[in-house]
Design a protein around this motif. Structure first.
Motif, short mmCIF file in Angstrom:
data_model
loop_
_atom_site.label_atom_id
_atom_site.label_comp_id
_atom_site.label_asym_id
_atom_site.label_seq_id
_atom_site.Cartn_x
_atom_site.Cartn_y
_atom_site.Cartn_z
N LEU A 191 90.73 31.49 82.42
CA LEU A 191 91.90 30.01 82.47
C LEU A 191 91.04 29.48 83.67
O LEU A 191 90.70 28.17 84.47
N ARG A 192 90.98 29.89 84.92
CA ARG A 192 90.79 30.15 85.86
C ARG A 192 90.03 28.75 86.30
O ARG A 192 89.08 27.76 87.51
N GLU A 193 87.98 29.53 85.80
CA GLU A 193 87.31 29.41 85.06
C GLU A 193 86.78 27.70 84.37
O GLU A 193 86.41 26.76 85.20
N TYR A 194 88.02 27.66 83.47
CA TYR A 194 88.07 26.30 82.78
C TYR A 194 88.85 25.56 84.33
O TYR A 194 88.33 24.34 84.68
N VAL A 195 89.98 26.20 84.34
CA VAL A 195 90.16 24.90 85.20
C VAL A 195 89.90 24.11 86.54
O VAL A 195 89.27 23.03 86.55
N ILE A 196 88.51 25.19 87.56
CA ILE A 196 88.24 24.98 88.72
C ILE A 196 87.09 24.15 87.95
O ILE A 196 86.71 22.95 88.73
N SER A 197 86.24 24.00 86.75
CA SER A 197 84.82 23.80 86.07
C SER A 197 85.26 22.58 85.86
O SER A 197 84.35 21.32 86.47
N GLU A 198 86.47 22.54 85.62
CA GLU A 198 86.49 21.19 84.82
C GLU A 198 86.63 20.08 86.39
O GLU A 198 86.61 19.05 85.90
N ALA A 199 87.40 20.62 86.41
CA ALA A 199 87.08 19.57 87.83
C ALA A 199 86.44 19.17 88.77
O ALA A 199 86.31 18.49 89.40
N MET A 200 85.75 20.10 88.74
CA MET A 200 84.61 20.27 89.11
C MET A 200 84.03 18.90 88.79
O MET A 200 83.16 17.59 89.64
N HIS A 201 83.95 18.99 87.81
CA HIS A 201 83.18 17.86 86.83
C HIS A 201 83.72 16.52 87.47
O HIS A 201 82.93 15.51 86.63
N ALA A 202 85.21 16.76 87.12
CA ALA A 202 86.10 15.49 87.36
C ALA A 202 85.93 14.97 88.41
O ALA A 202 85.37 13.38 88.88
N LEU A 203 84.79 15.85 89.11
CA LEU A 203 84.88 15.02 91.14
C LEU A 203 83.51 15.08 90.53
O LEU A 203 83.14 14.32 92.38
N GLY A 204 82.94 15.23 90.07
CA GLY A 204 81.10 14.08 90.03
C GLY A 204 80.29 15.46 90.41
O GLY A 204 79.21 15.01 90.62
N ILE A 205 80.84 16.66 90.69
CA ILE A 205 80.08 18.26 91.19
C ILE A 205 78.94 18.24 90.22
O ILE A 205 79.40 18.38 89.37
N PRO A 206 78.07 18.84 90.31
CA PRO A 206 76.86 19.09 89.45
C PRO A 206 77.72 21.10 89.15
O PRO A 206 77.88 22.03 90.21
N THR A 207 77.85 21.33 87.82
CA THR A 207 78.86 22.60 87.16
C THR A 207 78.39 22.85 85.79
O THR A 207 78.32 21.98 85.44
N THR A 208 78.32 24.20 85.34
CA THR A 208 78.43 24.82 84.34
C THR A 208 79.89 24.02 83.92
O THR A 208 80.85 23.50 84.84
N ARG A 209 80.40 23.97 82.12
CA ARG A 209 81.13 23.89 81.86
C ARG A 209 81.71 24.68 80.97
O ARG A 209 81.26 25.38 81.27
#
Length: 487
Positions: A136-154
């Protein structure tokens, strides 16, 4: 498997077909009682997948890796890597599987990958499982990074398996379904280079060019152009991390992607009080990957990629080393430019400002923030109010008021653009106490805090009534924060 899923999903085998030396065919472990915890419906739509089908029994079978479409060939990926500076010649997916590649409606190829799907031959003694909390931590942080506009796995989904995972205590198990441009890493090239198989190294480089940096194929020296492209992508990525206060926590070479996406959200966290020495990871006892060390760590990793690519850069090793050294030197220039552009935006500085003015202005502010233990995220957000004339919210965060007033006068004289600042300075980040609150509740079956946190993080720049607690720092009794890798 019903027609519904097989009609909407084809899992390609391009990685396994082109690079069989780096792909171990394998099957996911049984999941006794799969239960969907969270599903990323917008991402599912991007992939051309029906959310209702993914919620069904057959969909859950896919998301834990036990029911894959006909023709799919799940594999554990093999790679090497430097872990905290120590070289491991054979790492790889010890608890993960690449199910295959998905081409969504946009035609873009993405990996569909599982984490926590069971022990593989690359597990090196681990159990191959994952607990609900870290997934769940990876889900939360990766999706937050995506919303911030930072290239990331999803993150596509987290599914509880019904199995129990033994760590310090016994925890409920889970599988994360992860989506990435690919899972090619610096460590992939290190492994290929260590085999002394030049054909494998060349095929891997060509695969990376085709997948991520197609313009390199048209260059006079395509493999040199590939390295240059990765250097640029990583410099831009780390500058973005630094701007929002993100600390990766485990910048090993097996966690640096060729695509330039952030990968592996283990002991990561967002910095609260600004301090370059900030470390949250329990395993980073020497501060190797502290917030302020991240640019140097990225450059070190890229030097290892250059070493792996040497045979492709020039026939004569001396010439290859000279060229790689020159190309690697571009990292510092690119990073400095990317960081400067981002921090200028964060301060709303006008274009064309003289570096002799902007440089000291930025440095002086960061020193004041460090010395005053000022919240990184809120300070930049509150400076937009200061640009509009109300400096008190930002001013109240500093110990040295005279120094802040002097700095503010210099900054305001430049005419900062408050609207521009609001567009790049987030109000909502994954605050560490809120993440822990959501993960603890989710581990015990209550997903409401998780969904409320995800709602706030989905639009991090937009202030919304009722979400005030999601913008506040941790309470004093939260104590010193520490993160763990989750394995």
């Amino acid at each position: 498997m019903s027609l519904a899923l097989s009609d909407t999903l084809v899992l390609g085998t391009r990685f396994a077909d082109e690079l069989p030396e780096l792909a171990l065919p394998w099957q996911a472990a049984e999941a006794p009682e799969p239960q969907l915890l969270v599903l990323n419906e917008p991402l599912a739509a991007e992939l051309g997948l029906d959310a209702e089908v993914l919620r069904s029994e057959e969909g859950l079978g896919l998301l834990v890796g036990r029911a894959v479409p006909e023709g799919a060939r799940p594999v554990a990926q093999v790679y090497a890597g430097h872990q905290f500076g120590g070289y491991s010649p054979r790492l790889g997916d010890g608890r993960a599987l690449l199910l295959g590649e998905v081409a969504g409606p946009d035609g873009v190829l993405r990996d569909l990958h599982l984490k926590g799907s069971g022990r593989t031959p690359l597990a090196r003694g681990g159990d191959g499982l994952a607990a609900v909390g870290p997934m769940l931590r990876e889900y939360v942080i990766s999706e937050a990074m995506h919303a911030l506009g930072i290239p990331t796995t999803r993150s596509l989904a987290v599914v509880a398996t019904g199995a129990r995972v033994h760590r310090e205590t016994t925890l409920p198990g889970a599988v994360l379904a992860r989506v990435a441009s690919s899972h090619l890493r610096v460590g992939s090239f290190q492994y290929a280079r260590a085999t002394d198989d030049l054909d494998l190294l060349r095929r891997l480089a060509d695969h990376a060019i085709a997948r991520h940096h197609p313009a390199a194929a048209e260059a006079e020296h395509p493999h040199r152009a590939l390295f240059e492209a990765v250097v640029r992508a990583q410099a831009d990525l780390v500058a973005h991390w630094m701007a929002v206060g993100f600390i990766h926590g485990v910048m090993n070479t097996d966690n640096m992607t060729i695509s330039g996406e952030t990968i592996d959200y283990g002991p990561c966290a967002f910095m609260e009080a600004h301090d370059p020495a900030t470390v949250y990871s329990s395993i980073d006892t020497g501060g190797r990957y502290a917030y302020g060390n991240q640019p140097a760590a990225a450059a070190w990793d890229l030097a290892r990629l250059a070493e792996a690519l040497l045979p492709l850069l020039h026939d004569e090793q001396e010439q290859a080393v000279a060229w790689a050294t020159e190309a690697l030197g571009a990292f510092a220039t690119r990073y400095t430019a990317a960081w400067s552009a981002r921090v200028h935006d964060k301060l709303g500085l006008p274009g064309g400002i003289d570096d002799a003015v902007a440089g000291p202005l930025v440095e002086d502010l960061l020193v004041l923030m460090r010395d005053g233990h000022v919240d990184h995220t809120l300070l930049f957000r509150e400076l937009s109010a200061a640009a509009r004339g109300d400096a008190e919210p930002a001013r109240s965060r500093f110990l040295d008021l005279a120094a802040f007033d002097e700095w503010t006068a210099r900054w305001r004289a430049l005419g900062p653009d408050a609207g521009r600042m609001d567009r790049v300075n987030p109000l909502y980040i994954p605050r560490n106490h809120l993440v822990e609150e959501a993960l603890d509740a989710g581990t015990h079956g209550d997903l409401d805090p998780l969904h409320r946190l995800l709602e706030a993080l989905a639009a991090p720049y937009d202030e919304r009534p009722g979400l005030e607690r999601y913008a506040e720092p941790a309470p004093e009794d939260f104590g010193r924060y520490q993160t763990f890798c989750g394995t």
